[in-house]
Design a protein around this motif. Sequence first.
Motif, PDB file in Angstrom:
ATOM      1  N   ALA A   1       0.837  -1.205   0.000  1.00 34.09           N
ATOM      2  CA  ALA A   1       0.000   0.000   0.000  1.00 34.09           C
ATOM      3  C   ALA A   1       0.871   1.255   0.000  1.00 34.09           C
ATOM      4  O   ALA A   1       0.601   2.217  -0.731  1.00 34.09           O
ATOM      5  CB  ALA A   1      -0.926  -0.008   1.216  1.00 34.09           C
ATOM      6  N   ALA A   2       1.946   1.235   0.797  1.00 29.85           N
ATOM      7  CA  ALA A   2       2.826   2.396   0.872  1.00 29.85           C
ATOM      8  C   ALA A   2       3.500   2.646  -0.471  1.00 29.85           C
ATOM      9  O   ALA A   2       3.599   3.791  -0.929  1.00 29.85           O
ATOM     10  CB  ALA A   2       3.882   2.183   1.957  1.00 29.85           C
ATOM     11  N   ALA A   3       3.956   1.558  -1.114  1.00 27.33           N
ATOM     12  CA  ALA A   3       4.614   1.698  -2.413  1.00 27.33           C
ATOM     13  C   ALA A   3       3.639   2.274  -3.439  1.00 27.33           C
ATOM     14  O   ALA A   3       4.007   3.124  -4.254  1.00 27.33           O
ATOM     15  CB  ALA A   3       5.149   0.341  -2.883  1.00 27.33           C
ATOM     16  N   MET A   4       2.370   1.829  -3.392  1.00 26.14           N
ATOM     17  CA  MET A   4       1.378   2.339  -4.332  1.00 26.14           C
ATOM     18  C   MET A   4       1.031   3.786  -4.021  1.00 26.14           C
ATOM     19  O   MET A   4       0.814   4.595  -4.915  1.00 26.14           O
ATOM     20  CB  MET A   4       0.084   1.516  -4.269  1.00 26.14           C
ATOM     21  N   LEU A   5       0.961   4.101  -2.726  1.00 26.50           N
ATOM     22  CA  LEU A   5       0.650   5.480  -2.329  1.00 26.50           C
ATOM     23  C   LEU A   5       1.704   6.424  -2.894  1.00 26.50           C
ATOM     24  O   LEU A   5       1.386   7.498  -3.410  1.00 26.50           O
ATOM     25  CB  LEU A   5       0.607   5.566  -0.799  1.00 26.50           C
TER      26      LEU A   5
ATOM     27  N   LEU B   1      -7.145   4.997  -0.616  1.00 30.11           N
ATOM     28  CA  LEU B   1      -8.221   4.998  -1.612  1.00 30.11           C
ATOM     29  C   LEU B   1      -8.485   6.415  -2.107  1.00 30.11           C
ATOM     30  O   LEU B   1      -8.599   6.653  -3.314  1.00 30.11           O
ATOM     31  CB  LEU B   1      -9.499   4.403  -1.010  1.00 30.11           C
ATOM     32  N   VAL B   2      -8.558   7.366  -1.164  1.00 31.31           N
ATOM     33  CA  VAL B   2      -8.831   8.747  -1.555  1.00 31.31           C
ATOM     34  C   VAL B   2      -7.730   9.282  -2.465  1.00 31.31           C
ATOM     35  O   VAL B   2      -7.998   9.896  -3.506  1.00 31.31           O
ATOM     36  CB  VAL B   2      -8.980   9.640  -0.290  1.00 31.31           C
ATOM     37  N   VAL B   3      -6.462   9.026  -2.064  1.00 32.79           N
ATOM     38  CA  VAL B   3      -5.341   9.504  -2.878  1.00 32.79           C
ATOM     39  C   VAL B   3      -5.399   8.893  -4.283  1.00 32.79           C
ATOM     40  O   VAL B   3      -5.231   9.585  -5.289  1.00 32.79           O
ATOM     41  CB  VAL B   3      -3.994   9.169  -2.196  1.00 32.79           C
ATOM     42  N   LEU B   4      -5.685   7.584  -4.351  1.00 37.61           N
ATOM     43  CA  LEU B   4      -5.696   6.937  -5.663  1.00 37.61           C
ATOM     44  C   LEU B   4      -6.833   7.465  -6.542  1.00 37.61           C
ATOM     45  O   LEU B   4      -6.693   7.555  -7.754  1.00 37.61           O
ATOM     46  CB  LEU B   4      -5.807   5.414  -5.511  1.00 37.61           C
ATOM     47  N   PHE B   5      -7.974   7.799  -5.907  1.00 36.52           N
ATOM     48  CA  PHE B   5      -9.082   8.335  -6.707  1.00 36.52           C
ATOM     49  C   PHE B   5      -8.719   9.699  -7.282  1.00 36.52           C
ATOM     50  O   PHE B   5      -9.048  10.025  -8.418  1.00 36.52           O
ATOM     51  CB  PHE B   5     -10.355   8.443  -5.869  1.00 36.52           C
ATOM     52  N   ALA B   6      -8.010  10.503  -6.470  1.00 37.39           N
ATOM     53  CA  ALA B   6      -7.640  11.835  -6.936  1.00 37.39           C
ATOM     54  C   ALA B   6      -6.429  11.773  -7.864  1.00 37.39           C
ATOM     55  O   ALA B   6      -6.358  12.489  -8.858  1.00 37.39           O
ATOM     56  CB  ALA B   6      -7.353  12.737  -5.734  1.00 37.39           C
ATOM     57  N   MET B   7      -5.470  10.899  -7.505  1.00 36.60           N
ATOM     58  CA  MET B   7      -4.238  10.784  -8.306  1.00 36.60           C
ATOM     59  C   MET B   7      -4.017   9.323  -8.649  1.00 36.60           C
ATOM     60  O   MET B   7      -3.355   8.598  -7.897  1.00 36.60           O
ATOM     61  CB  MET B   7      -3.054  11.325  -7.506  1.00 36.60           C
ATOM     62  N   PRO B   8      -4.574   8.844  -9.747  1.00 38.00           N
ATOM     63  CA  PRO B   8      -4.545   7.402 -10.044  1.00 38.00           C
ATOM     64  C   PRO B   8      -3.135   6.825 -10.179  1.00 38.00           C
ATOM     65  O   PRO B   8      -2.972   5.622 -10.229  1.00 38.00           O
ATOM     66  CB  PRO B   8      -5.297   7.303 -11.372  1.00 38.00           C
ATOM     67  N   GLY B   9      -2.104   7.650 -10.232  1.00 35.04           N
ATOM     68  CA  GLY B   9      -0.742   7.126 -10.332  1.00 35.04           C
ATOM     69  C   GLY B   9       0.014   7.203  -9.023  1.00 35.04           C
ATOM     70  O   GLY B   9       1.222   7.039  -8.993  1.00 35.04           O
TER      71      GLY B   9
ATOM     72  N   GLY C   1      -4.175  -2.009 -13.348  1.00 29.37           N
ATOM     73  CA  GLY C   1      -3.084  -2.886 -12.903  1.00 29.37           C
ATOM     74  C   GLY C   1      -2.935  -2.938 -11.396  1.00 29.37           C
ATOM     75  O   GLY C   1      -3.890  -3.200 -10.671  1.00 29.37           O
ATOM     76  N   HIS C   2      -1.717  -2.670 -10.935  1.00 30.74           N
ATOM     77  CA  HIS C   2      -1.437  -2.794  -9.510  1.00 30.74           C
ATOM     78  C   HIS C   2      -2.190  -1.765  -8.689  1.00 30.74           C
ATOM     79  O   HIS C   2      -2.473  -1.998  -7.519  1.00 30.74           O
ATOM     80  CB  HIS C   2       0.060  -2.660  -9.264  1.00 30.74           C
ATOM     81  N   TYR C   3      -2.511  -0.613  -9.275  1.00 31.49           N
ATOM     82  CA  TYR C   3      -3.267   0.393  -8.532  1.00 31.49           C
ATOM     83  C   TYR C   3      -4.679  -0.105  -8.262  1.00 31.49           C
ATOM     84  O   TYR C   3      -5.232   0.093  -7.188  1.00 31.49           O
ATOM     85  CB  TYR C   3      -3.297   1.720  -9.291  1.00 31.49           C
TER      86      TYR C   3
ATOM     87  N   GLY D   1      -7.652  -2.554  -0.401  1.00 31.22           N
ATOM     88  CA  GLY D   1      -8.022  -1.650   0.682  1.00 31.22           C
ATOM     89  C   GLY D   1      -9.501  -1.702   0.970  1.00 31.22           C
ATOM     90  O   GLY D   1      -9.931  -1.772   2.119  1.00 31.22           O
ATOM     91  N   PHE D   2     -10.308  -1.737  -0.083  1.00 28.35           N
ATOM     92  CA  PHE D   2     -11.758  -1.774   0.069  1.00 28.35           C
ATOM     93  C   PHE D   2     -12.193  -3.063   0.784  1.00 28.35           C
ATOM     94  O   PHE D   2     -13.017  -3.033   1.709  1.00 28.35           O
ATOM     95  CB  PHE D   2     -12.419  -1.669  -1.301  1.00 28.35           C
ATOM     96  N   GLY D   3     -11.601  -4.193   0.362  1.00 26.38           N
ATOM     97  CA  GLY D   3     -11.924  -5.475   1.002  1.00 26.38           C
ATOM     98  C   GLY D   3     -11.567  -5.458   2.479  1.00 26.38           C
ATOM     99  O   GLY D   3     -12.328  -5.944   3.323  1.00 26.38           O
ATOM    100  N   ILE D   4     -10.412  -4.871   2.795  1.00 28.92           N
ATOM    101  CA  ILE D   4      -9.975  -4.825   4.186  1.00 28.92           C
ATOM    102  C   ILE D   4     -10.934  -3.955   5.014  1.00 28.92           C
ATOM    103  O   ILE D   4     -11.262  -4.283   6.153  1.00 28.92           O
ATOM    104  CB  ILE D   4      -8.522  -4.310   4.267  1.00 28.92           C
ATOM    105  N   LEU D   5     -11.436  -2.874   4.406  1.00 24.55           N
ATOM    106  CA  LEU D   5     -12.396  -2.019   5.124  1.00 24.55           C
ATOM    107  C   LEU D   5     -13.645  -2.815   5.501  1.00 24.55           C
ATOM    108  O   LEU D   5     -14.137  -2.733   6.630  1.00 24.55           O
ATOM    109  CB  LEU D   5     -12.800  -0.810   4.266  1.00 24.55           C
ATOM    110  N   ILE D   6     -14.176  -3.607   4.557  1.00 25.25           N
ATOM    111  CA  ILE D   6     -15.368  -4.409   4.855  1.00 25.25           C
ATOM    112  C   ILE D   6     -15.048  -5.410   5.955  1.00 25.25           C
ATOM    113  O   ILE D   6     -15.790  -5.547   6.932  1.00 25.25           O
ATOM    114  CB  ILE D   6     -15.856  -5.146   3.590  1.00 25.25           C
ATOM    115  N   ALA D   7     -13.910  -6.111   5.821  1.00 25.80           N
ATOM    116  CA  ALA D   7     -13.547  -7.129   6.812  1.00 25.80           C
ATOM    117  C   ALA D   7     -13.388  -6.514   8.192  1.00 25.80           C
ATOM    118  O   ALA D   7     -13.838  -7.074   9.195  1.00 25.80           O
ATOM    119  CB  ALA D   7     -12.259  -7.832   6.383  1.00 25.80           C
TER     120      ALA D   7
END
Lengths: 290, 315
Positions: free
Chosen positions: A226-230, A271-279, B111-113, B120-126
Amino acid sequence: MPELLQFCVSGLTVGAVYALVALGFTIIYNASDVVNFAQGEFVMIGGMTTVFATAAGVPLPLAVIGAILVAMVVGLLLHRLAIEPARGASPVTLIIITIGASIFLRGLAQVVFDKQFHSLPAFSGDTPIRFGGAAILPQSFWVLGGAAVIVVLLWAFFNRTLIGKAVLATAANRLAARLVGINTSFVMGLSFVMSAAIGAIAGILVTPITLTSYDVGMLLALKGFAAAMLGGMGNPLGAVVGGLAVGLLEALGAGYISSTYKDAIAFIVILVVLFAMPGGLFGKASVERV
Amino acid sequence: MGKLLSHRLAVPLVIALLVVALSFAMPSNFYYRVAALVWISALAVIGLNLLMGYAGQVSLGHAGFFGIGAYAVAVLPPQFGLHPLLAVLAGAVATAAIAFLVGRPILRLKGHYLAVATLGFGILIAMTISNEAWLTGGPDGMPVERLTLFGWRVRGADTWYWISGGLLVIGAWIACNLVASPTGRALRALHDSEVAARVAGIDVARAKLTVFVISAVYASVAGSTLALVNGFVTPDKANFLHSIELVTMVVLGGMGSILGSVAGAAILVVLPQALTGFHDYEHMILGLIMMVIMIVLRAGIVPSIAAFFQGRRNK
């Protein structure tokens, strides 16, 4: 105010570990396009091997070196026995292979070590250092300092050495790298060994604070991923910033909002960051070529 | 044989024959129970395979939808006096609504994003399920009322074998029809190239959203069924590891293969049961088998076997 400082210090300490896991992800991803979900197991191997070596009477410095070497061997074997034979497989297939490796390593640790939680004595005592009303454990400085040293060493490796530049070239374009005479298979193996070493060091440094057991790897891998993707996948700076950010968010969220939803807070922000900045924060917007 | 299997009735028929044939080979209730678990998992895996294998979109959070279905039958009947079947329906509708709302922004990622967002969404539900103990019983789980149909209490492993087998056949039939429909063709087109699909006039966002919602509903119905079979639910069926298990079943069996989904589910459900005798080495063996199958049969079991036979015939 001292409360805020306290949360920040503990957040940054855990965040430094996430950052190192994320860096491990990034190094392997750049060299080979593999997202290695066994990255958390390197952290576990580092911590557990040190614990059991010191318990067997090995002096701490030797145990640390031994643990890092063990992790490096595991990293190399992972590349040679599982990733290399699957060359050309789809990304999802490769992810499943690394998840299989992570389950295997967890099972192996359960047999070789045990299923208990273990800790290490702090490297320089347990007396908290008072700073602006906050109590900071000396071990936190070890974690933060260790992470900083690793980041600097990595930067020097990539920018100042020929091998490091070969790794960068492989990351940029594998075919072109091979054409100019770079042994890309070696570079990929090297990236696994380096990531394993970084993960192991993170595990050794943080074990006195957070404890370790055979199954700490999966959650660390998730947070590191998650951190790497963020930060933006493949960006080392992004990995460090992403890791620290996830750690801070968790600590602040646990302190001010709800400790039961500590993990959720980090993921909501992602999730919020990815929605605003998909990269991701530092990612380039990708353009699909036709 | 290849042509026969590509007919949209053939695959559900093969699965139906399998369900019937296997019922003659069941030595005890325990085997009926394990087989029922295979059918239920396979139902969820078929749904996820529609998303992954046909549309090429990965989801690491599908267990969340599974969990919503499971907890719908656990929570709604005692709290609101809803009949369990209506609770299954309510769970499916709620899942569809959530998937619809979340799907729009999430499916813009690639892809990975996309992987980390669904994760993350799945973890929120769990986490919600395991933390809201007043409603869900928390980490210990909660009991589920037995299903009663027209005054007849549904019980027994063999009964559930037939019910879950029937659901699987229906699920496979719907999936085969979807794949053969214009939506299915649109999905395969966007799998290869979103840009090309868009140029060909396909509403890519809508096609992705449709299959995401459908696959979520598959997971929800499978979750409800499992809760009814077990008579008990725990949050671990909604957590990340179960999501990974579902994805592994898809890839193991074969992306884009309905029969493969059943094969993948069968392996990952049966294997741990077979390995309980080696409980210390269970994880090592499981991880090893996952790695070896994925290295050797990269395309997944069913497509690899199909390719093997096709290659032999062409020689």
